[in-house]
Scaffold this motif. Structure first.
Motif, short mmCIF file in Angstrom:
data_model
loop_
_atom_site.label_atom_id
_atom_site.label_comp_id
_atom_site.label_asym_id
_atom_site.label_seq_id
_atom_site.Cartn_x
_atom_site.Cartn_y
_atom_site.Cartn_z
N VAL A 160 65.09 13.63 103.29
CA VAL A 160 64.89 15.07 103.18
C VAL A 160 66.03 15.80 102.92
O VAL A 160 66.33 16.70 102.26
CB VAL A 160 64.04 15.61 104.12
CG1 VAL A 160 63.86 17.09 104.25
CG2 VAL A 160 62.70 15.05 104.16
N ALA A 161 67.20 15.36 103.78
CA ALA A 161 68.52 15.88 103.71
C ALA A 161 69.12 15.83 102.41
O ALA A 161 69.91 16.86 101.94
CB ALA A 161 69.42 15.18 104.77
N PHE A 162 68.91 14.76 101.66
CA PHE A 162 69.31 14.94 100.16
C PHE A 162 68.48 15.45 99.13
O PHE A 162 68.95 16.13 98.42
CB PHE A 162 69.51 13.27 99.83
CG PHE A 162 71.11 12.80 100.33
CD1 PHE A 162 72.20 12.97 99.39
CD2 PHE A 162 71.02 12.14 101.64
CE1 PHE A 162 73.44 12.33 99.90
CE2 PHE A 162 72.48 11.67 101.90
CZ PHE A 162 73.53 11.74 101.06
N ALA A 163 67.14 15.54 99.37
CA ALA A 163 66.18 16.02 98.59
C ALA A 163 66.33 17.54 98.51
O ALA A 163 66.10 18.28 97.63
CB ALA A 163 65.02 15.61 98.65
N SER A 164 66.49 18.28 99.75
CA SER A 164 66.23 19.56 99.71
C SER A 164 67.73 20.12 99.01
O SER A 164 67.38 20.98 98.06
CB SER A 164 66.81 20.10 101.29
OG SER A 164 65.57 19.56 101.88
N PRO A 165 68.91 19.93 99.28
CA PRO A 165 69.88 20.41 98.42
C PRO A 165 70.15 19.97 96.94
O PRO A 165 70.51 20.76 95.99
CB PRO A 165 71.14 20.24 99.14
CG PRO A 165 70.93 18.85 100.01
CD PRO A 165 69.56 19.16 100.17
N ALA A 166 69.62 18.97 96.51
CA ALA A 166 69.38 18.45 95.32
C ALA A 166 68.47 19.19 94.50
O ALA A 166 68.90 19.53 93.34
CB ALA A 166 68.82 16.97 95.12
N ALA A 167 67.31 19.61 94.85
CA ALA A 167 66.31 20.42 94.48
C ALA A 167 66.91 21.79 94.26
O ALA A 167 66.56 22.27 93.24
CB ALA A 167 65.02 20.44 95.32
N ALA A 168 67.44 22.30 95.22
CA ALA A 168 68.04 23.52 95.27
C ALA A 168 69.07 23.68 93.99
O ALA A 168 69.25 24.83 93.41
CB ALA A 168 68.97 23.94 96.75
#
Length: 264
Positions: A160-168
């Motif tokens: 989740v820590a990587f997916a959130s900024p990656a999606a942003a």
């Protein structure tokens, strides 16, 4: 509380349902890639190269076998890589003029619901991969069954820590070459130099200090200390705080970039 309520709202679950419906057609191939590749690394490095490393009795391993040492790192790094890929390419495609995001945004679904629904899907994918990989690892005898659930939770948090900024970021991208460049020049170096395959104490001093600042090192070190039973309260709190800030910052930015892009 309002953010949490919106994350688990009915619109978000509708978006989740869409991605789960798509996953019904691709789950076999995705499991092979997400779990099979790390297992190949584990077999080649842990059982092959590991014998040579164990023969040298490296002090950096603190009495553990090399297989036991690298297993948490491979799990965390593999989940990180999958999270980035799932939260970059599909998000970029979804935000294109004929993408699924655009179709969803033309309904009563708001950008926040689209984001949270997709985020729940990424979380479930990370949980699936982590559970499968950890179960197979227990067959190798390299993970204590009592600590395995904690290792799975760490893997989900890292995803989740990587997916959130990656999606942003990915929702603003328009060319696949940008995602390929990010994967090649950011994700892969993180995979190699964040303590996944060897202790960062073996790196030059300047590179070691740089590794301490990377999010993957915090995830790998947290997962490894939890799996090996060497975690300290202060270390766990530092790692959790770092990853929690990354999640919060990623969601904060993602809510704005999703709204800006999908309401154009």
């Amino acid at each position: 509380m309002d953010t949490l309520a919106r994350a688990f709202s009915a619109p978000a679950f509708r978006e989740l349902g869409y991605w789960l419906f798509r996953y019904r057609r691709t789950w076999r191939g995705s499991i092979v890639i997400s779990v099979g590749n790390p297992l190949l690394f584990l077999t080649a490095l842990g059982l092959g190269l590991g014998k040579l490393v164990d023969h040298g009795n490296s002090a950096y391993l603190q009495g553990h076998s090399y297989l036991t040492f690298i297993l948490p790192g491979i799990l965390i790094a593999g989940v990180m890589q999958t999270a980035f890929l799932e939260a970059s390419g599909p998000v970029m495609q979804g935000a294109l003029p004929r993408g699924s995001y655009r179709a969803a945004a033309s309904t009563p679904l708001e950008p926040a619901g689209i984001l949270y629904g997709h985020l729940m899907y990424w979380t479930l994918r990370a949980a699936q991969n982590a559970v499968l990989f950890t179960c197979v690892s227990m067959l190798f005898g390299t993970v204590d069954p009592a600590r395995a659930p904690l290792l799975v939770l760490v893997a989900i948090l890292v995803a989740v820590a990587f997916a959130s900024p990656a999606a942003a970021w990915a929702v603003t991208v328009t060319r696949p070459s940008q995602i390929n460049a990010m994967f090649r020049f950011v994700v892969l170096p993180l995979y190699m130099f964040s303590g996944t395959f060897f202790p960062i104490e073996q790196l030059p001093d300047w590179l070691r200090r740089l590794a301490w600042l990377t999010p993957l090192w915090h995830g790998v070190d947290l997962g490894r200390t939890v799996a090996l039973g060497t975690a300290t309260t202060s270390g766990v709190l530092v790692h959790l705080a770092y990853l929690a800030v990354m999640v919060a910052a990623g969601l904060y930015v993602a809510r704005r970039t999703y709204r800006r892009r999908l309401y154009v």
